[in-house]
Design an enzyme around this catalytic site. Structure first.
Site, PDB file in Angstrom:
ATOM      1  N   ASP A 118       0.798  -1.223   0.000  1.00 56.94           N
ATOM      2  CA  ASP A 118       0.000   0.000   0.000  1.00 56.94           C
ATOM      3  C   ASP A 118       0.832   1.275   0.000  1.00 56.94           C
ATOM      4  O   ASP A 118       0.376   2.322   0.460  1.00 56.94           O
ATOM      5  CB  ASP A 118      -0.948   0.004   1.202  1.00 56.94           C
ATOM      6  N   ASP A 178      -7.092  -4.033  -5.728  1.00 53.89           N
ATOM      7  CA  ASP A 178      -6.730  -2.725  -5.169  1.00 53.89           C
ATOM      8  C   ASP A 178      -5.301  -2.329  -5.542  1.00 53.89           C
ATOM      9  O   ASP A 178      -4.980  -1.145  -5.663  1.00 53.89           O
ATOM     10  CB  ASP A 178      -6.832  -2.729  -3.643  1.00 53.89           C
TER      11      ASP A 178
END
Length: 398
Positions: A118, A178
């Site tokens: 991330d 994602d």
């Protein structure tokens, strides 16, 4: 007094006229239904939220009416400083820029955190937004260091960046949809440094995702698990959806946004076609509500008696403004404007008496953990603001 003229103009970009070929001819500012005072209070709540290097505001829990705070290692930490940078760009109020810089500094230590994919969400949403405004050499260095860290999670055998490290007893090499969003950091790193390694990794990951992550109807699974030795697909699941083959709305949003972004950096038409196919599937889905705010999973058996997901709507709305710029398909811009029109209503913008650093209500988090279901969540605000900025740019280009 906050400078809201630019923001109100951006919020007003909601009416469009089209010719017989479906091409946009112009945008017309409509009457603003949300009062200036309500907007002023919401944005001031973000500006005045107490600085806390260990506690980034992630969501607002409704049962106890408290801000859920997370440390910088949380995947959402970069969105709050990113919101402040974007509000500065919308309003021109330098107080937001100064506050954004202070919050952004708290994220810097994540540049060496190689235990997560991330990096883009955390660092590009904060330092990346800051770099767009300041062109700071220090910010540039942090972006490049973060890209180097993210690149260490790439596996050439699989052809992807590893997403999660948990559930190791179930998954060998999980890759989530994602993760497409984190490629923006890598693409940008090549532009900033001239080193093609980051671009090449991003392309390889996008190609693997495009090959394996999508169903025939254009929708996407959430998680693919790969064999670390052979690179073969072991399993396809939708970890945060109602079941493995369901249409989890935020997953579709990441796919549309991620492949639109990949096209921006590569001009590869296959990415554009991928984004279009999933966008067309999703925005025209039979279970899509008229107001454009999707249910959190379009295959949930209890529709319409389930929560909507404002964050998914905002992520897609932002992507479709950009996708419109590449395709001139009016349906994409129409959807984005419809979403903004809906989110401007009192049902979605938090009331001015709510003392909490968020803008929008009714985002949906993680069903697998029963977490943040139908609450204000920071990334819903981030992509809403990004949509406003992109709509403003569309108007300026006409």
């Amino acid at each position: 007094m906050l400078k809201f003229s630019c923001l109100l103009v951006a919020l007003g970009l909601l009416c469009v006229s089209c010719n017989s070929e479906g091409k946009t001819k112009g945008l017309v500012t409509d009457i603003e239904p949300v009062s200036k005072t309500q907007l002023e209070v919401r944005y001031a709540a973000l500006l005045n939220y107490e600085l806390d290097s260990l506690g980034f505001p992630r969501s607002f829990t409704k049962p106890d009416l408290k801000v859920r705070k997370v440390p910088s290692k949380d995947w959402t930490s970069g969105f709050f400083p990113g919101n402040l940078w974007q509000i500065y760009k919308l309003t021109g109020d330098t107080n937001f820029m100064e506050r954004a810089a202070k919050w952004t500094a708290f994220v810097e230590k994540e540049k060496y955190n190689n235990h997560t994919h991330d990096m883009g969400f955390k660092v590009f949403s904060s330092f990346g937004e800051g770099y767009k405004v300041t062109k700071s050499e220090a910010y540039k260095t942090i972006l490049l260091e973060s890209a180097q860290t993210l690149a260490t999670r790439f596996d050439a055998k699989v052809g992807s960046i590893r997403s999660w490290d948990f559930n190791a007893d179930i998954w060998e090499f999980p890759v989530i949809i994602d993760n497409m969003m984190n490629l923006e950091l890598l693409f940008e790193a090549t532009q900033l440094s001239g080193d093609s390694i980051y671009h090449n990794i991003a392309v390889e990951h996008a190609n693997t995702t495009m090959k394996n992550h999508f169903r025939k109807d254009g929708s996407t699974w959430h998680v693919l698990d790969y064999d670390k030795t052979t690179g073969a697909v072991r399993a396809r699941v939708t970890h945060q959806g109602v079941h493995d083959n369901s249409v989890w709305s935020r997953g579709q949003a990441w796919a549309i946004n991620g492949f639109t972004m990949a096209y921006r950096y590569t001009n590869d038409l296959k990415y554009l076609e991928r984004a279009k196919a999933t966008a067309n599937f999703f925005i025209h889905h039979e279970k899509m509500p008229e107001d454009g705010i999707p249910y959190w999973d379009l295959d949930h058996p209890e529709i319409p008696n389930i929560s909507r997901d404002v964050s998914a709507a905002a992520i897609i709305a932002s992507a479709l403004v950009e996708l419109y710029n590449y395709t001139n398909v009016s349906a994409y811009l129409d959807y984005s404007k419809k979403v903004v029109q809906t989110l401007k209503s009192s049902d979605y913008i938090l009331s001015k008496d709510m003392d909490t650093p968020f803008i929008l209500d009714h985002s949906f988090g993680d069903w697998s953990k029963r977490l943040e279901m139908d609450e204000p969540i920071v990334y819903g605000d981030y992509y809403f603001l990004q949509t406003l900025l992109r709509l403003k740019e569309v108007e300026q280009d006409l």
